[in-house]
Scaffold this motif. Structure first.
Motif, mmCIF file in Angstrom:
data_model
loop_
_atom_site.group_PDB
_atom_site.id
_atom_site.type_symbol
_atom_site.label_atom_id
_atom_site.label_comp_id
_atom_site.label_asym_id
_atom_site.label_seq_id
_atom_site.Cartn_x
_atom_site.Cartn_y
_atom_site.Cartn_z
ATOM 1 N N VAL A 1 54.135 34.856 38.843
ATOM 2 C CA VAL A 1 53.789 33.914 37.776
ATOM 3 C C VAL A 1 52.297 34.026 37.497
ATOM 4 O O VAL A 1 51.469 33.860 38.409
ATOM 5 C CB VAL A 1 54.134 32.465 38.188
ATOM 6 C CG1 VAL A 1 53.676 31.481 37.119
ATOM 7 C CG2 VAL A 1 55.629 32.333 38.456
ATOM 8 N N GLU A 2 51.936 34.282 36.272
ATOM 9 C CA GLU A 2 50.530 34.444 35.916
ATOM 10 C C GLU A 2 49.893 33.088 35.610
ATOM 11 O O GLU A 2 50.467 32.245 34.920
ATOM 12 C CB GLU A 2 50.376 35.356 34.693
ATOM 13 C CG GLU A 2 48.912 35.586 34.292
ATOM 14 C CD GLU A 2 48.767 36.416 33.025
ATOM 15 O OE1 GLU A 2 47.632 36.507 32.512
ATOM 16 O OE2 GLU A 2 49.791 36.971 32.548
ATOM 17 N N SER A 3 48.699 32.876 36.138
ATOM 18 C CA SER A 3 47.876 31.719 35.784
ATOM 19 C C SER A 3 46.435 32.199 35.688
ATOM 20 O O SER A 3 46.146 33.391 35.852
ATOM 21 C CB SER A 3 47.998 30.606 36.835
ATOM 22 O OG SER A 3 47.186 30.879 37.975
ATOM 23 N N GLN A 4 45.525 31.280 35.473
ATOM 24 C CA GLN A 4 44.118 31.648 35.370
ATOM 25 C C GLN A 4 43.571 32.184 36.693
ATOM 26 O O GLN A 4 42.518 32.816 36.740
ATOM 27 C CB GLN A 4 43.304 30.437 34.942
ATOM 28 C CG GLN A 4 43.269 29.325 35.975
ATOM 29 C CD GLN A 4 42.769 28.021 35.408
ATOM 30 O OE1 GLN A 4 43.430 27.368 34.609
ATOM 31 N NE2 GLN A 4 41.556 27.648 35.804
ATOM 32 N N PHE A 5 44.303 31.949 37.798
ATOM 33 C CA PHE A 5 43.843 32.369 39.115
ATOM 34 C C PHE A 5 44.350 33.751 39.506
ATOM 35 O O PHE A 5 43.836 34.356 40.442
ATOM 36 C CB PHE A 5 44.270 31.361 40.180
ATOM 37 C CG PHE A 5 43.841 29.959 39.861
ATOM 38 C CD1 PHE A 5 42.513 29.590 39.944
ATOM 39 C CD2 PHE A 5 44.767 29.017 39.450
ATOM 40 C CE1 PHE A 5 42.110 28.303 39.644
ATOM 41 C CE2 PHE A 5 44.376 27.732 39.147
ATOM 42 C CZ PHE A 5 43.040 27.375 39.234
ATOM 43 N N GLY A 6 45.385 34.213 38.831
ATOM 44 C CA GLY A 6 45.980 35.486 39.181
ATOM 45 C C GLY A 6 47.486 35.396 39.090
ATOM 46 O O GLY A 6 48.039 34.621 38.300
ATOM 47 N N TYR A 7 48.173 36.193 39.932
ATOM 48 C CA TYR A 7 49.637 36.170 39.973
ATOM 49 C C TYR A 7 50.100 35.475 41.251
ATOM 50 O O TYR A 7 49.687 35.821 42.352
ATOM 51 C CB TYR A 7 50.196 37.590 39.908
ATOM 52 C CG TYR A 7 50.085 38.212 38.535
ATOM 53 C CD1 TYR A 7 51.008 37.902 37.536
ATOM 54 C CD2 TYR A 7 49.046 39.077 38.231
ATOM 55 C CE1 TYR A 7 50.901 38.456 36.261
ATOM 56 C CE2 TYR A 7 48.934 39.639 36.960
ATOM 57 C CZ TYR A 7 49.864 39.313 35.986
ATOM 58 O OH TYR A 7 49.746 39.856 34.728
ATOM 59 N N HIS A 8 50.976 34.483 41.076
ATOM 60 C CA HIS A 8 51.519 33.725 42.201
ATOM 61 C C HIS A 8 52.963 34.137 42.451
ATOM 62 O O HIS A 8 53.753 34.277 41.506
ATOM 63 C CB HIS A 8 51.536 32.218 41.904
ATOM 64 C CG HIS A 8 50.240 31.666 41.412
ATOM 65 N ND1 HIS A 8 49.348 31.008 42.235
ATOM 66 C CD2 HIS A 8 49.693 31.653 40.171
ATOM 67 C CE1 HIS A 8 48.306 30.616 41.515
ATOM 68 N NE2 HIS A 8 48.492 31.000 40.263
ATOM 69 N N ILE A 9 53.301 34.311 43.714
ATOM 70 C CA ILE A 9 54.699 34.392 44.126
ATOM 71 C C ILE A 9 54.969 33.091 44.867
ATOM 72 O O ILE A 9 54.341 32.812 45.899
ATOM 73 C CB ILE A 9 54.958 35.606 45.024
ATOM 74 C CG1 ILE A 9 54.541 36.890 44.307
ATOM 75 C CG2 ILE A 9 56.433 35.664 45.411
ATOM 76 C CD1 ILE A 9 54.598 38.119 45.191
ATOM 77 N N ILE A 10 55.875 32.285 44.334
ATOM 78 C CA ILE A 10 56.029 30.904 44.790
ATOM 79 C C ILE A 10 57.345 30.717 45.521
ATOM 80 O O ILE A 10 58.408 31.144 45.044
ATOM 81 C CB ILE A 10 55.963 29.932 43.587
ATOM 82 C CG1 ILE A 10 54.673 30.165 42.786
ATOM 83 C CG2 ILE A 10 56.056 28.485 44.051
ATOM 84 C CD1 ILE A 10 54.675 29.498 41.419
#
Length: 373
Positions: free
Chosen positions: A251-260
């Motif tokens: 998941v892309e956000s302003q912080f990078g890519y998250h795997i949640i």
């Protein structure tokens, strides 16, 4: 008006510690019996010029401050009686002492208090924590927030963050500094990690080894219990859309890519202390949305315990300020209008702080993930 009303309610010093009034420091002696009770007679001093009585002192302090203290003491007394069997004072005091030790002891903690709340003492802080805990219990009951509702409002989350830099961004200084990943490189790495997870790799091990969120990486990616509004929108939308035990695509956000990972948690396994924290968050959210509900809660509590204030001036002040929702909120609205008018004049320290806060909103939002850990 909205920006003023919620702080006005919280400013009663009862729901949110961050908004507590420094007036609470006078409550400490009455709440502690370690040094014994102090009894004041009507006459406090005599001289050839006359007498000084307790009424003289109270009049010098001022009706408003005396009324504030009276209301706070009444609340503490009533709520202590109401929840005496539900609050573990020894456990609470241990938590407070541990918090103080994290700052290096009472001396360092006192310095920190003076910077954030001038005039606040360590003893006053301890008393306010007790008051807050009592009020949290009351409003959780008043708003009928059940354990089930609290648990259903959060998700126990872990994540792996792969960050990327802006185009042309330079590496950080230092011998071990590495060039930040490009957006494409970060996405490729996140996809690879997700593929490993799909093949049965351990989430915690990959988080510890690869996550750029160093705080959660030290805890196998664990973010704890996450409530709505706590994380950035992209993260939150993905998390609350996952089934228990499910892992998201990157998941892309302003912080990078998250795997949640939405942890497969249960109400039975959720610590009572965590549930109390979640309930407090819901209470504060309810008060933010409807400040009148908190004022009505105080009125109902006073009626339940048949509280009466013998001094007419004190009674009038308390009713207008804390118990009469319409008048109290109208006063808050007038205060809001007055402060807006003042802000049009010469810059003040408060205005400067607000401007600085506005300029740093983006960076504060960027820190929200680490604050949730």
């Amino acid at each position: 008006m909205k920006k003023k009303l919620a702080p006005f309610i919280l400013g009663l010093g009862l729901v949110s510690l961050a908004a507590c009034s420094n007036d609470g420091e006078e409550n400490t002696d009455s709440a502690s019996t370690e040094e014994g009770e102090v009894e004041f007679g009507d006459v406090l001093a005599t001289s050839d010029a006359g007498e000084i009585t307790s009424d003289d002192v109270l009049n010098q302090i001022g009706t408003n401050q005396v009324a504030n203290q009276t209301f706070q003491l009444v609340l503490d007394q009533v709520l202590t009686d109401k929840y005496s069997e539900e609050i573990n004072m020894d456990e609470l005091n241990e938590q407070i002492d541990a918090e103080i030790e994290q700052y290096g002891g009472e001396d360092n903690f006192q310095m920190m208090l003076q910077q954030s709340q001038p005039g606040m003492t360590v003893d006053a802080y301890k008393q306010q924590r007790v008051s807050n805990a009592l009020n949290d219990l009351y409003f959780a009951d008043y708003f009928e927030i059940t354990d089930e509702e609290a648990f259903d409002s959060v998700r126990k989350a872990s994540h792996i963050l792969i960050s990327f830099g802006e185009e042309g961004e330079q590496a950080a200084e230092g011998e071990d500094a590495e060039e930040p990943l490009t957006k494409e490189e970060a996405k490729a790495q996140a996809d690879d990690l997700k593929a490993q997870l799909d093949d049965g790799a351990d989430f915690g091990e990959l988080a510890t080894e690869h996550s750029d969120d160093t705080g959660s990486a030290q805890k196998n990616g664990d973010l704890g219990y996450v409530s709505e509004g706590q994380m950035v929108e992209e993260f939150e939308t993905a998390l609350f859309g996952l089934e228990p035990g499910e892992i998201s695509e990157p998941v892309e956000s302003q912080f990078g890519y998250h795997i949640i990972l939405n942890e497969d948690a249960s109400l039975e396994d959720t610590p009572a202390e965590e549930l109390r924290t979640i309930k407090t968050q819901i209470v504060n959210q309810n008060i933010q949305e409807d400040p009148q509900a908190a004022l009505q809660g105080y009125r109902d509590l006073m009626e339940e315990y048949n509280v009466s204030f013998e001094n007419e001036e004190i009674q009038t002040y308390i009713e207008d300020t804390f118990l009469n929702a319409d008048e109290a909120l109208e006063n808050a609205q007038q205060e809001d209008a007055s402060s807006e008018g003042e802000s049009e004049g010469a810059p003040t320290e408060e205005n400067a702080e607000e401007e600085e806060a506005a300029e740093t909103d983006e960076s504060e939002e960027a820190d929200s993930e680490e604050d949730a850990q």
